[in-house]
Motif scaffolding. Structure first.
Motif, PDB file in Angstrom:
ATOM      1  N   ALA A 132     -16.967   4.137 -22.893  1.00  0.00           N
ATOM      2  CA  ALA A 132     -15.866   3.069 -23.021  1.00  0.00           C
ATOM      3  C   ALA A 132     -16.629   1.574 -23.125  1.00  0.00           C
ATOM      4  CB  ALA A 132     -15.065   3.170 -21.827  1.00  0.00           C
ATOM      5  N   THR A 133     -17.358   1.167 -22.334  1.00  0.00           N
ATOM      6  CA  THR A 133     -18.049   0.067 -22.254  1.00  0.00           C
ATOM      7  C   THR A 133     -18.962  -0.170 -23.500  1.00  0.00           C
ATOM      8  OG1 THR A 133     -19.542   0.851 -20.577  1.00  0.00           O
ATOM      9  CG2 THR A 133     -17.663  -0.672 -19.867  1.00  0.00           C
ATOM     10  N   SER A 136     -16.959  -0.898 -26.529  1.00  0.00           N
ATOM     11  CA  SER A 136     -16.339  -2.276 -26.644  1.00  0.00           C
ATOM     12  C   SER A 136     -17.500  -3.323 -26.917  1.00  0.00           C
ATOM     13  CB  SER A 136     -15.483  -2.560 -25.122  1.00  0.00           C
ATOM     14  OG  SER A 136     -16.226  -2.668 -24.171  1.00  0.00           O
ATOM     15  N   THR A 149     -12.238  -2.239 -23.773  1.00  0.00           N
ATOM     16  CA  THR A 149     -12.641  -1.270 -22.636  1.00  0.00           C
ATOM     17  C   THR A 149     -11.162  -0.717 -21.910  1.00  0.00           C
ATOM     18  OG1 THR A 149     -14.562  -2.245 -22.385  1.00  0.00           O
ATOM     19  CG2 THR A 149     -13.841  -1.037 -20.336  1.00  0.00           C
ATOM     20  N   TYR A 400     -15.077  -1.317 -14.562  1.00  0.00           N
ATOM     21  CA  TYR A 400     -16.257  -1.041 -15.436  1.00  0.00           C
ATOM     22  C   TYR A 400     -16.657  -2.337 -16.016  1.00  0.00           C
ATOM     23  CZ  TYR A 400     -15.140   4.191 -15.184  1.00  0.00           C
ATOM     24  OH  TYR A 400     -15.021   5.565 -14.851  1.00  0.00           O
ATOM     25  N   GLU A 401     -15.594  -3.075 -16.449  1.00  0.00           N
ATOM     26  CA  GLU A 401     -16.040  -4.383 -17.088  1.00  0.00           C
ATOM     27  C   GLU A 401     -16.765  -5.343 -16.081  1.00  0.00           C
ATOM     28  OE1 GLU A 401     -16.011  -6.192 -20.385  1.00  0.00           O
ATOM     29  OE2 GLU A 401     -16.075  -4.040 -20.444  1.00  0.00           O
ATOM     30  N   GLU A 412     -24.797  -0.350 -20.688  1.00  0.00           N
ATOM     31  CA  GLU A 412     -23.593  -0.161 -20.502  1.00  0.00           C
ATOM     32  C   GLU A 412     -23.286   1.396 -20.228  1.00  0.00           C
ATOM     33  OE1 GLU A 412     -23.298  -4.156 -21.998  1.00  0.00           O
ATOM     34  OE2 GLU A 412     -24.229  -2.170 -22.587  1.00  0.00           O
ATOM     35  N   SER A 416     -21.613   2.659 -16.749  1.00  0.00           N
ATOM     36  CA  SER A 416     -20.357   3.534 -16.630  1.00  0.00           C
ATOM     37  C   SER A 416     -20.738   4.988 -16.309  1.00  0.00           C
ATOM     38  CB  SER A 416     -19.756   3.565 -18.148  1.00  0.00           C
ATOM     39  OG  SER A 416     -19.539   2.096 -18.469  1.00  0.00           O
TER      40      SER A 416
END
Length: 488
Positions: A132-133, A136, A149, A400-401, A412, A416
């Motif tokens: 995900a991260t 992004s 994200t 997560y961000e 990342e 993650s």
């Protein structure tokens, strides 16, 4: 290029990023829907497969185990081979897993094939949290990073929400008769005298559901094969082109950093408890008169077949609609929060604290109505449940961000992946506790309240940093005035 490099690299955003985000989000949605498919249709699955409530909870644990097994290898795959290889593997595993579920075999083989299929589908979900991260950061500019994200991660909530509606709509709840009289749980009836008048319809509904899942999984696999590059020709931000720490060095840095554990443990505990609580809503709320049935116009069976009437709530309601509304509302609200995080830079902690605080109040109100301390007004009961879900679902992906911001330049994928590993371990432990005989169904409601309150306290004590934004923000501000850079 590294941070200290004097080389000037052209920064550009690419329109294909939205296609890539759509593909990974749809896979995330489907994978989570397959993982959570059985609890909303628990009564039907118990009839067709001869399962118990423990088997329903075990269906979730199989997927969690698969994710845990593949998480650490997936970190390496994303780090060394890129997102294309990772997503090819994940969509392939999901397709194989759903195919095993859909095979038209007898119950004896199903008892083996379904757990294997759920395990493989769980393996396919490893890329969701790891990637995900990464996606992004690789494809999206700083002004859209949190949005991408959160969109990726909340698509899992969409999948989990859809099963509460699609499952009961496709698979009817069994209609039990005892000596040719509609059976109620308040009545005593031996299994010898009990019969089901719609067992064939239940079996056909499960078959349609399994085949549909498999078909969608195969289409997503074809989409990834068709087009899914690892990275763009030109990076969208300075940090997207900045060298991260190596896999081993980054992992060592993360596990030795107290800031990581501060966030990771809070994220893993609160997220795993909430996800398991929401997914098992039918089992948790069934004793209070809220069950699988009740989809109204989606159901072809009349309301007279509803089971026992709860002494707490005089009308039978649908757990699926409650969870669906909460998850979908959380998805939409999560998008709003992510845009606020992208617009109001360095306010992520404040936004999360506010949302978890509001959620905690609604959880407490919901519990007090369940135990009868607060009058059980139906509108207030559903409002408290849905509002708590909306606030929690919307705020949790920001973990997560904020973790990636505070641990940069750790990759990342590493951050993650570690968060997802702890989350799945926590979820599995939560589900294992539900298997304890006689433990009851009220404790998960208290657990989700306590962990939501814990999130508020931990975030309050956490002193956040925004290391990526400190590098990217001046660049993004200058880019905002460049019409060429803002084009699709």
């Amino acid at each position: 290029m590294t941070t200290g490099s004097t080389q000037v690299t052209e920064l550009r955003v690419h329109g294909v990023r939205w296609y890539l985000l759509s593909v990974v989000s749809l896979h995330c949605c489907l994978q989570n829907a397959v993982w959570a498919a059985f609890p909303p249709i628990a009564q039907s699955a118990k009839l067709v497969y001869d399962w118990t409530d423990s088997d329903i909870n075990m269906s979730l644990i199989y997927g969690n185990i698969g994710t845990i097994v593949l998480l650490l290898p997936m970190i390496w795959i994303v780090f060394a081979k890129g997102m294309r290889t990772a997503l090819l593997l994940s969509t392939f595993l999901t397709a194989i897993g759903t195919a095993l579920k859909a095979l038209p075999v007898g119950n004896n083989l199903n008892s083996w094939l379904i757990p294997i299929g759920l395990f493989l589908n769980g393996c396919g979900g490893a890329v969701t949290s790891v990637g995900a991260t990464v996606l992004s950061e690789t494809w999206f500019p700083p002004s859209q990073r949190a949005t991408a994200t959160v969109f990726y991660l909340v698509s899992a909530a969409v999948g989990g929400a859809l099963v509460f509606i699609v499952g009961p709509a496709v698979v009817p709840e069994p209609i039990a008769l005892c000596d040719n009289i509609t059976w109620s749980k308040k009545s005593n009836c031996s299994e010898q005298n009990k019969s089901y008048i719609n067992s064939h319809e239940v079996q056909e509904g499960l078959k349609v559901l399994n085949i549909t899942e498999c078909s969608l999984a195969v289409l997503l696999l074809i989409s990834v094969i068709f087009h899914f590059p690892n990275k763009p020709l030109h990076p969208p931000s300075v940090t997207a082109n900045t060298q991260r720490l190596g896999l081993r060095e980054g992992a060592r840095t993360a596990v030795r950093e107290w800031r990581f554990w501060h966030l990771a443990l809070c994220c893993a505990i609160s997220t795993s408890v909430y996800a398991s609580w929401l997914t098992t809503a039918e089992v948790v709320l069934h004793p209070f008169g809220i069950s699988q049935v009740g989809t109204g116009y989606l159901s072809s069976y009349p309301k007279r077949i509803y089971a026992h009437i709860s002494p707490v709530f005089p009308l039978k309601k649908e757990a699926g609609w409650m969870s669906f509304s909460g998850a979908i509302g959380g998805t939409l609200f999560g998008m709003v929060l992510s845009r606020l995080s992208d617009i109001f830079h360095r306010k992520m902690k404040v936004i999360m604290m506010a949302m978890f605080s509001i959620a905690t109040v609604f959880y407490l109100l919901f519990i007090l109505m369940l135990i009868g301390v607060v009058p059980n007004e139906h509108w207030l009961f559903y409002f408290a449940y849905i509002a708590a879900c909306v606030m929690t679902s919307g705020a949790q992906p920001l973990y997560y961000e904020i973790a990636c911001e505070n641990l940069f330049p750790v990759s990342e994928a590493v951050i993650s992946g570690f968060l997802a590993f702890l989350l799945n371990v926590g979820s599995s432990l939560f589900l294992l506790v539900t298997l304890i005989p006689g433990i009851g169904t009220m404790w998960p409601n208290w657990a989700v309240f306590v962990t939501s309150l814990l999130s508020v306290v931990v975030l309050y004590l956490f002193k956040e940093e925004y290391r990526r934004l400190d590098i990217d923000l001046p660049v993004s501000q200058s880019e905002d005035s460049d019409p060429e850079h803002n084009r699709f």
